[in-house]
Design a protein around this motif. Structure first.
Motif, PDB file in Angstrom:
ATOM      1  N   VAL A  26       0.811  -1.053   0.025  1.00  0.00           N
ATOM      2  CA  VAL A  26       0.035   0.073  -0.112  1.00  0.00           C
ATOM      3  C   VAL A  26       0.974   1.144   0.039  1.00  0.00           C
ATOM      4  O   VAL A  26       1.570   1.271   0.824  1.00  0.00           O
ATOM      5  CB  VAL A  26      -1.116  -0.056   1.292  1.00  0.00           C
ATOM      6  N   HIS A  27       0.693   1.959  -1.170  1.00  0.00           N
ATOM      7  CA  HIS A  27       1.695   3.082  -0.842  1.00  0.00           C
ATOM      8  C   HIS A  27       1.281   4.437  -0.259  1.00  0.00           C
ATOM      9  O   HIS A  27       0.236   4.308   0.330  1.00  0.00           O
ATOM     10  CB  HIS A  27       1.844   3.534  -2.699  1.00  0.00           C
ATOM     11  N   GLY A  28       2.007   5.337  -0.283  1.00  0.00           N
ATOM     12  CA  GLY A  28       1.843   6.418   0.636  1.00  0.00           C
ATOM     13  C   GLY A  28       1.415   7.611  -0.216  1.00  0.00           C
ATOM     14  O   GLY A  28       1.041   7.610  -1.335  1.00  0.00           O
ATOM     15  N   PHE A  29       1.315   8.958   0.410  1.00  0.00           N
ATOM     16  CA  PHE A  29       0.898  10.092   0.011  1.00  0.00           C
ATOM     17  C   PHE A  29       1.691  10.622  -0.906  1.00  0.00           C
ATOM     18  O   PHE A  29       3.061  10.537  -1.110  1.00  0.00           O
ATOM     19  CB  PHE A  29       0.869  11.079   1.216  1.00  0.00           C
ATOM     20  N   THR A  30       1.113  11.211  -2.204  1.00  0.00           N
ATOM     21  CA  THR A  30       1.706  11.711  -3.298  1.00  0.00           C
ATOM     22  C   THR A  30       2.281  10.606  -4.059  1.00  0.00           C
ATOM     23  O   THR A  30       3.633  10.787  -4.617  1.00  0.00           O
ATOM     24  CB  THR A  30       2.761  12.928  -3.195  1.00  0.00           C
ATOM     25  N   GLU A  31       1.922   9.181  -3.954  1.00  0.00           N
ATOM     26  CA  GLU A  31       2.631   8.231  -4.818  1.00  0.00           C
ATOM     27  C   GLU A  31       1.459   7.317  -5.214  1.00  0.00           C
ATOM     28  O   GLU A  31       0.235   7.708  -5.228  1.00  0.00           O
ATOM     29  CB  GLU A  31       3.432   7.288  -3.630  1.00  0.00           C
ATOM     30  N   ASP A 133      -2.771  21.466   7.831  1.00  0.00           N
ATOM     31  CA  ASP A 133      -3.597  22.559   7.469  1.00  0.00           C
ATOM     32  C   ASP A 133      -2.853  23.340   6.728  1.00  0.00           C
ATOM     33  O   ASP A 133      -3.613  24.199   5.579  1.00  0.00           O
ATOM     34  CB  ASP A 133      -4.110  23.404   8.831  1.00  0.00           C
ATOM     35  N   LYS A 134      -1.523  23.706   6.782  1.00  0.00           N
ATOM     36  CA  LYS A 134      -0.947  24.935   5.977  1.00  0.00           C
ATOM     37  C   LYS A 134      -0.893  24.173   4.601  1.00  0.00           C
ATOM     38  O   LYS A 134      -1.023  24.763   3.660  1.00  0.00           O
ATOM     39  CB  LYS A 134       0.277  25.039   6.619  1.00  0.00           C
ATOM     40  N   ASN A 135      -0.482  22.971   4.463  1.00  0.00           N
ATOM     41  CA  ASN A 135      -0.389  22.320   3.250  1.00  0.00           C
ATOM     42  C   ASN A 135      -1.735  22.135   2.276  1.00  0.00           C
ATOM     43  O   ASN A 135      -1.833  22.314   1.226  1.00  0.00           O
ATOM     44  CB  ASN A 135       0.083  20.729   3.350  1.00  0.00           C
ATOM     45  N   ILE A 136      -2.827  22.065   3.156  1.00  0.00           N
ATOM     46  CA  ILE A 136      -4.049  22.091   2.366  1.00  0.00           C
ATOM     47  C   ILE A 136      -4.451  23.512   1.930  1.00  0.00           C
ATOM     48  O   ILE A 136      -4.856  23.640   0.654  1.00  0.00           O
ATOM     49  CB  ILE A 136      -5.319  21.595   3.382  1.00  0.00           C
ATOM     50  N   ARG A 137      -4.076  24.555   2.606  1.00  0.00           N
ATOM     51  CA  ARG A 137      -4.471  25.910   2.340  1.00  0.00           C
ATOM     52  C   ARG A 137      -3.607  26.211   0.981  1.00  0.00           C
ATOM     53  O   ARG A 137      -3.875  26.730   0.027  1.00  0.00           O
ATOM     54  CB  ARG A 137      -3.990  26.950   3.234  1.00  0.00           C
ATOM     55  N   ASN A 177       0.705  15.188 -11.843  1.00  0.00           N
ATOM     56  CA  ASN A 177      -0.818  15.682 -12.181  1.00  0.00           C
ATOM     57  C   ASN A 177      -1.545  15.036 -11.330  1.00  0.00           C
ATOM     58  O   ASN A 177      -2.733  14.758 -11.611  1.00  0.00           O
ATOM     59  CB  ASN A 177      -0.961  14.806 -13.609  1.00  0.00           C
ATOM     60  N   PHE A 178      -1.092  14.990  -9.923  1.00  0.00           N
ATOM     61  CA  PHE A 178      -2.123  14.554  -9.023  1.00  0.00           C
ATOM     62  C   PHE A 178      -3.328  15.504  -8.639  1.00  0.00           C
ATOM     63  O   PHE A 178      -3.021  16.559  -8.882  1.00  0.00           O
ATOM     64  CB  PHE A 178      -1.068  14.421  -7.511  1.00  0.00           C
ATOM     65  N   LYS A 179      -4.221  14.677  -8.260  1.00  0.00           N
ATOM     66  CA  LYS A 179      -5.655  15.408  -8.335  1.00  0.00           C
ATOM     67  C   LYS A 179      -5.506  16.364  -6.861  1.00  0.00           C
ATOM     68  O   LYS A 179      -5.162  15.921  -5.826  1.00  0.00           O
ATOM     69  CB  LYS A 179      -6.739  14.260  -8.034  1.00  0.00           C
ATOM     70  N   ARG A 180      -5.843  17.521  -7.035  1.00  0.00           N
ATOM     71  CA  ARG A 180      -5.927  18.249  -5.841  1.00  0.00           C
ATOM     72  C   ARG A 180      -6.807  17.845  -4.919  1.00  0.00           C
ATOM     73  O   ARG A 180      -6.712  17.847  -3.637  1.00  0.00           O
ATOM     74  CB  ARG A 180      -6.469  20.027  -6.331  1.00  0.00           C
ATOM     75  N   GLU A 181      -8.015  17.436  -5.241  1.00  0.00           N
ATOM     76  CA  GLU A 181      -9.042  16.990  -4.248  1.00  0.00           C
ATOM     77  C   GLU A 181      -8.467  15.955  -3.539  1.00  0.00           C
ATOM     78  O   GLU A 181      -8.795  15.537  -2.232  1.00  0.00           O
ATOM     79  CB  GLU A 181     -10.395  16.662  -4.836  1.00  0.00           C
ATOM     80  N   SER A 182      -7.936  14.842  -4.148  1.00  0.00           N
ATOM     81  CA  SER A 182      -7.274  13.684  -3.273  1.00  0.00           C
ATOM     82  C   SER A 182      -6.249  14.211  -2.307  1.00  0.00           C
ATOM     83  O   SER A 182      -6.304  13.511  -1.291  1.00  0.00           O
ATOM     84  CB  SER A 182      -6.614  12.917  -4.414  1.00  0.00           C
ATOM     85  N   LEU A 183      -5.406  14.980  -2.772  1.00  0.00           N
ATOM     86  CA  LEU A 183      -4.318  15.543  -1.891  1.00  0.00           C
ATOM     87  C   LEU A 183      -5.087  15.877  -0.568  1.00  0.00           C
ATOM     88  O   LEU A 183      -4.478  15.736   0.628  1.00  0.00           O
ATOM     89  CB  LEU A 183      -3.513  16.438  -2.506  1.00  0.00           C
ATOM     90  N   VAL A 184      -5.741  16.797  -0.646  1.00  0.00           N
ATOM     91  CA  VAL A 184      -6.658  17.521   0.239  1.00  0.00           C
ATOM     92  C   VAL A 184      -7.240  16.502   1.134  1.00  0.00           C
ATOM     93  O   VAL A 184      -7.216  16.479   2.406  1.00  0.00           O
ATOM     94  CB  VAL A 184      -7.741  18.600  -0.093  1.00  0.00           C
ATOM     95  N   GLU A 188      -6.616  15.829   5.183  1.00  0.00           N
ATOM     96  CA  GLU A 188      -7.669  15.594   6.209  1.00  0.00           C
ATOM     97  C   GLU A 188      -7.453  14.257   7.063  1.00  0.00           C
ATOM     98  O   GLU A 188      -7.760  14.181   8.351  1.00  0.00           O
ATOM     99  CB  GLU A 188      -8.921  15.996   5.609  1.00  0.00           C
ATOM    100  N   ALA A 189      -7.522  13.153   6.132  1.00  0.00           N
ATOM    101  CA  ALA A 189      -7.718  11.826   6.855  1.00  0.00           C
ATOM    102  C   ALA A 189      -6.584  11.517   7.612  1.00  0.00           C
ATOM    103  O   ALA A 189      -6.599  11.144   8.885  1.00  0.00           O
ATOM    104  CB  ALA A 189      -7.917  10.871   5.728  1.00  0.00           C
ATOM    105  N   MET A 190      -5.238  11.988   7.229  1.00  0.00           N
ATOM    106  CA  MET A 190      -4.207  11.794   8.122  1.00  0.00           C
ATOM    107  C   MET A 190      -3.949  12.674   9.607  1.00  0.00           C
ATOM    108  O   MET A 190      -3.845  12.138  10.546  1.00  0.00           O
ATOM    109  CB  MET A 190      -2.909  12.050   7.250  1.00  0.00           C
TER     110      MET A 190
END
Length: 266
Positions: A26-31, A133-137, A177-184, A188-190
């Protein structure tokens, strides 16, 4: 072999390689699932590797109904049912480790062994939550490719960045090309995930820990504290590596995983 299934009415893609003991990575964030390619180069025919793109990453569709890390863990059940697998070895990197721990908490009977690659059973500290939160903004107000370009280098040790800038560039281009909505959604989940140290204390199956001496995302001190919680632990510290051991020290990590899997009775 690439497979597609529906998970909560959204397409989920995963890859199957090799035969034998089922092992999900199971891969991680931005992967996405391709992050495991270097690790598997020498051992992909030894086991039945199941390598998903988690919802919202790679070729798997974004699914806005997933709010918590435990929600993401449910896709593992969907894959297992499609493959007619009753139990498996689950190995997760970073956020993938959070998902794996959440799965092990809910479905301990389906876990044959657990592996944590640069991951943690601790919840986010208040400082870490502020950083999320800073990264989300930032992501909401900038092109996601800028976030990817700025964040990926920080996952590697200074020496690796200096010696292998082409590897850093390759990853940045791969995930631009990562999806903005997925990154956010992931952030939030983490940020809101609970502690899962109880999983490590109660698990009766072997647990693999691979940690980086220079990891800033999961500090070595925190990782070492957790590796003594399970009854059976395989503990490996990568000297001179940070958060991306499968790329920074590929051969070593591959041998650790292979040795761990070969020790598990099936």
């Amino acid at each position: 072999m690439l497979k597609k299934i529906l998970f909560r009415d959204h397409e989920l893609v995963y890859e199957i390689r090799g035969e034998g003991t089922p092992v999900m990575l199971v891969h991680g964030f931005t992967e996405d699932r391709r992050i495991w390619d270097p690790l598997l180069a020498g051992i992909e025919n030894k086991y039945n590797w199941i390598i998903p793109d988690i919802p919202g990453s790679g070729d798997s569709a974004h699914n806005s109904s997933l709010k918590h890390i435990s929600d993401f863990a449910e896709f593992i059940i969907a894959v297992m049912e499609n493959e007619k697998i009753q139990e498996l070895v689950l190995i997760g990197h970073s956020m993938g480790g959070y998902i794996s721990l959440a799965f092990a908490e809910k479905y301990p009977e389906k876990i044959r062994a657990l592996g944590l690659f640069h991951s943690s059973a601790y919840p986010d500290s208040e400082e870490k939550k502020e950083s999320r939160d800073k990264n989300i903004r930032f992501i909401q107000n900038h092109d996601p490719s800028i976030f990817v370009e700025q964040s990926i280098p920080g996952l590697f040790s200074d020496s690796f960045k200096a010696e292998h800038p082409e590897e850093i560039r390759k990853l940045i281009d791969l995930y631009a090309n990562f999806k903005r909505e997925s990154l956010v959604q992931y952030l939030e989940a983490m940020k809101n995930r609970p502690a899962t140290t109880g999983v490590l204390k109660s698990i009766s199956k072997p647990v693999l820990f691979i940690m980086g001496e220079e990891d800033k995302a999961v500090p070595l001190k925190d990782a070492l504290e957790q590796c003594h919680l399970p009854r059976i632990s395989y503990i490996h510290v990568l000297t001179g590596a940070a958060h991306m051991g499968m790329i920074e020290q590929t051969s070593l990590c591959s041998s650790f995983v292979d040795r761990f899997l070969s020790d598990i009775p099936f």
